[in-house]
Scaffold this motif. Structure first.
Motif, PDB file in Angstrom:
ATOM      1  N   ARG A  35      -2.921  -8.259   9.202  1.00 61.15           N
ATOM      2  CA  ARG A  35      -1.797  -8.770   8.401  1.00 61.15           C
ATOM      3  C   ARG A  35      -0.812  -7.639   8.075  1.00 61.15           C
ATOM      4  O   ARG A  35       0.397  -7.804   8.218  1.00 61.15           O
ATOM      5  N   VAL A  36      -1.333  -6.481   7.681  1.00 61.67           N
ATOM      6  CA  VAL A  36      -0.476  -5.348   7.324  1.00 61.67           C
ATOM      7  C   VAL A  36       0.337  -4.891   8.539  1.00 61.67           C
ATOM      8  O   VAL A  36       1.488  -4.464   8.396  1.00 61.67           O
TER       9      VAL A  36
ATOM     10  N   GLU B 224      -7.174  -8.055   7.037  1.00 58.57           N
ATOM     11  CA  GLU B 224      -6.144  -7.410   6.213  1.00 58.57           C
ATOM     12  C   GLU B 224      -5.332  -6.427   7.051  1.00 58.57           C
ATOM     13  O   GLU B 224      -4.104  -6.383   6.960  1.00 58.57           O
TER      14      GLU B 224
ATOM     15  N   THR C  90      -7.330   0.236   3.934  1.00 52.43           N
ATOM     16  CA  THR C  90      -6.327  -0.018   4.966  1.00 52.43           C
ATOM     17  C   THR C  90      -5.330   1.127   5.109  1.00 52.43           C
ATOM     18  O   THR C  90      -4.918   1.453   6.229  1.00 52.43           O
ATOM     19  N   ASN C  91      -4.945   1.771   4.013  1.00 59.33           N
ATOM     20  CA  ASN C  91      -4.003   2.891   4.121  1.00 59.33           C
ATOM     21  C   ASN C  91      -4.611   4.057   4.903  1.00 59.33           C
ATOM     22  O   ASN C  91      -3.922   4.706   5.690  1.00 59.33           O
TER      23      ASN C  91
ATOM     24  N   THR D 205       1.845  -6.551  10.526  1.00 61.18           N
ATOM     25  CA  THR D 205       3.029  -7.405  10.716  1.00 61.18           C
ATOM     26  C   THR D 205       4.132  -7.093   9.708  1.00 61.18           C
ATOM     27  O   THR D 205       5.227  -7.632   9.824  1.00 61.18           O
ATOM     28  N   TYR D 206       3.858  -6.234   8.725  1.00 60.67           N
ATOM     29  CA  TYR D 206       4.880  -5.897   7.729  1.00 60.67           C
ATOM     30  C   TYR D 206       6.033  -5.177   8.429  1.00 60.67           C
ATOM     31  O   TYR D 206       5.796  -4.281   9.253  1.00 60.67           O
ATOM     32  N   PRO D 207       7.276  -5.519   8.083  1.00 63.13           N
ATOM     33  CA  PRO D 207       8.434  -4.926   8.778  1.00 63.13           C
ATOM     34  C   PRO D 207       8.426  -3.396   8.821  1.00 63.13           C
ATOM     35  O   PRO D 207       8.712  -2.811   9.866  1.00 63.13           O
ATOM     36  N   TYR D 208       8.093  -2.742   7.732  1.00 58.67           N
ATOM     37  CA  TYR D 208       8.125  -1.272   7.760  1.00 58.67           C
ATOM     38  C   TYR D 208       7.003  -0.691   8.618  1.00 58.67           C
ATOM     39  O   TYR D 208       7.150   0.395   9.194  1.00 58.67           O
ATOM     40  N   ILE D 209       5.902  -1.415   8.749  1.00 60.17           N
ATOM     41  CA  ILE D 209       4.816  -0.962   9.627  1.00 60.17           C
ATOM     42  C   ILE D 209       5.205  -1.209  11.090  1.00 60.17           C
ATOM     43  O   ILE D 209       4.951  -0.361  11.951  1.00 60.17           O
TER      44      ILE D 209
END
Length: 155
Positions: free
Chosen positions: A68-69, A65, A28-29, A71-75
């Motif tokens: 989902r990632v 995945e 994912t990264n 939606t992370y605030p920093y993303i």
């Protein structure tokens, strides 16, 4: 002055095989670096995908995945900065990836259970595995014994 329509490429001469694209699995990264951050380190990967020297393999749980990632605030903040949406990143994923069946568990077990799906898929397809995850990269020798080369980027 009108230009002649481009003709499609000719098929290879009889008896010659077109080389198949080598399989690659991206964690994912790396996907974020490729599709969101436009990391210069992903330029060779982008070129290999665009010229079909590599075939990006993934599974539905890998796409889940990524969703989902995203939606992370920093993303979300990074997407705003790059003027990109989660829908655009997922569309880029969908346009380039070949979705395959979830692979059976490999004999090489990762300390991070979230990374196991990438290892499993790479092992079953003997694919190049691109990852920045330390839990994956510390397994380089074990993966190489299973015909999987784990790298942070392609040269």
């Amino acid at each position: 002055m009108s230009q002649a329509a481009e003709t499609p490429p000719s098929p290879p001469p009889t008896g010659q095989r077109v080389p198949a694209a080598a399989p690659v699995v991206l964690d994912t990264n790396i996907v974020l670096d490729l599709l969101l951050f436009q990391d210069p380190a992903t330029l060779p990967l982008r070129a290999a995908l665009d010229t079909q020297r590599l075939q990006w393999l993934a599974t539905t749980p890998m796409r889940d995945e990524l969703a989902r990632v995203l939606t992370y605030p920093y993303i979300v903040k990074s997407m705003r900065h790059h003027q990109c949406s989660a829908a655009a990143v997922l569309a880029g994923f969908d346009a380039q990836v070949l979705i395959t069946a979830v692979a059976p568990r490999a004999s090489a077990i990762c300390k991070d259970a979230d990374d196991q799906k990438f290892i499993d898929l790479a092992v079953v397809h003997q694919a190049l595995l691109l990852s920045k995850d330390k839990a994956v990269l510390c397994m380089k020798k074990r993966l190489l014994a299973l015909s999987v080369k784990a790298l942070t980027a392609i040269e």
